[in-house]
Design an enzyme around this catalytic site. Structure first.
Site, PDB file in Angstrom:
ATOM      1  N   CYS A  32       3.865 -18.450  14.484  1.00 20.44           N
ATOM      2  CA  CYS A  32       2.991 -19.602  14.214  1.00 20.44           C
ATOM      3  C   CYS A  32       1.662 -19.317  14.906  1.00 20.44           C
ATOM      4  O   CYS A  32       1.210 -18.178  14.886  1.00 20.44           O
ATOM      5  CB  CYS A  32       3.637 -20.893  14.702  1.00 20.44           C
ATOM      6  SG  CYS A  32       4.044 -20.899  16.463  1.00 20.44           S
ATOM      7  N   ARG A  70      -4.374 -23.009   7.439  1.00 23.23           N
ATOM      8  CA  ARG A  70      -4.586 -21.996   8.471  1.00 23.23           C
ATOM      9  C   ARG A  70      -4.079 -20.635   7.980  1.00 23.23           C
ATOM     10  O   ARG A  70      -4.711 -19.608   8.234  1.00 23.23           O
ATOM     11  CB  ARG A  70      -3.899 -22.395   9.770  1.00 23.23           C
ATOM     12  CG  ARG A  70      -4.555 -23.583  10.465  1.00 23.23           C
ATOM     13  CD  ARG A  70      -3.906 -23.896  11.796  1.00 23.23           C
ATOM     14  NE  ARG A  70      -4.169 -22.864  12.789  1.00 23.23           N
ATOM     15  CZ  ARG A  70      -3.562 -22.784  13.963  1.00 23.23           C
ATOM     16  NH1 ARG A  70      -2.619 -23.660  14.278  1.00 23.23           N
ATOM     17  NH2 ARG A  70      -3.850 -21.829  14.815  1.00 23.23           N
TER      18      ARG A  70
END
Length: 287
Positions: free
Chosen positions: A234, A176
């Site tokens: 995050c 990611r």
């Protein structure tokens, strides 16, 4: 102050009848059945905490997928779990404390000092052969009084400039960060200048945190040191709290960017970098 409580210490507390509030934060990205898992089995007396509704305000693009709730709302939730001002709280989940760390950070941020993560979570408790129970636990309303600002936090503007004077860590999975996949947010990649530091690397195979010295070695290798401020994000501010717990165990303070990449990527004026380096290839970022 300690961040973790191990299974043996918790079992001793419970056997001795010492008041301990157990909070079960069963949640994982892509699994909406946390309460169902809790009802099947949980630590004796543990109260279920719904991360999506009790540890977050409703999602909105300008604040991300899991914005922090208002203090008054959080305090009402904490009291509904049966927490009093002088209680010892132990939070856990069944995913290496990736979700429970959100509750740990929020309580610490609210000035509640005696909150711990159960090292290894439900799996460690089960592996030790300890008793589990099913069904809901009933809590008597508590009187906890919370405050705000107990833990450092940054906003998007600070995150944009952070790499210029400190270290910004991206706690998501490496794919990611690199922009190879993005299952939930509108753009793939990372905040320019951020360093990849997947939260999963904080844990042993059994879901317990690495020892302090191994965590210090890990973070030092990423560039964390006492003289440089560290911040963490995050996807939506949940697992970044786990990274902050690991950093605290290692002896490094760190700030949380609560909106994280879900907030950042929803703002078209924010650049997004792709690839394995902190900045996009050639020193420019993809808009």
């Amino acid at each position: 102050m300690d961040t973790l409580m191990d299974v043996a210490a918790l079992k001793d507390r419970l056997d001795a009848g010492k008041r301990t509030v157990l909070l079960d934060v069963r949640w994982a990205l892509g699994d909406p059945h946390g309460q169902g898992h809790y009802l099947e089995e949980h630590l004796p007396g543990a109260v279920f905490v719904d991360l999506a509704t009790e540890l977050a305000a409703p999602a909105e693009p300008r604040r991300g997928r899991h914005p922090l709730p208002l203090l008054e709302q959080f305090q009402a939730s904490v009291r509904s779990w049966g927490v009093n001002n002088d209680d010892v709280v132990v939070a856990y989940d069944d995913s290496g404390n990736m979700a429970a760390a959100r509750l740990w950070w929020m309580l610490r941020n609210a000035g509640f000092a005696c909150v711990y993560l159960l090292d290894g979570g439900l799996a460690a408790w089960r592996a030790a052969g300890n008793e589990l129970e099913s069904g809901p636990a009933q809590a008597t309303a508590g009187d906890a009084t919370l405050d705000a600002g107990g833990m450092p936090a940054i906003d998007a503007g600070q995150a944009a400039a952070w790499a210029g004077h400190g270290l910004l860590l991206d706690a998501r999975a490496g794919e990611r960060y690199r922009g190879e996949i993005e299952p939930v947010d509108p753009r793939a990649g990372h905040i320019p200048g951020a360093v990849s530091a997947p939260t999963s690397a904080n844990l042993r195979e059994d879901g317990r945190f690495l020892p302090r010295e191994e965590l210090r070695e890990r973070f030092s290798g990423l560039g964390v040191h006492q003289g440089s401020p560290t911040a963490v994000y995050c996807g939506s501010g949940v697992t970044a709290a786990h990274e902050i717990a690991a950093l605290e165990i290692a002896g490094f303070p760190a700030a949380l960017y609560p909106g994280s990449f879900s907030e950042w990527s929803n703002n078209p004026s924010n650049d997004v970098a792709t690839g394995a380096a902190p900045y996009a290839e050639g020193g420019t970022a993809a808009g």
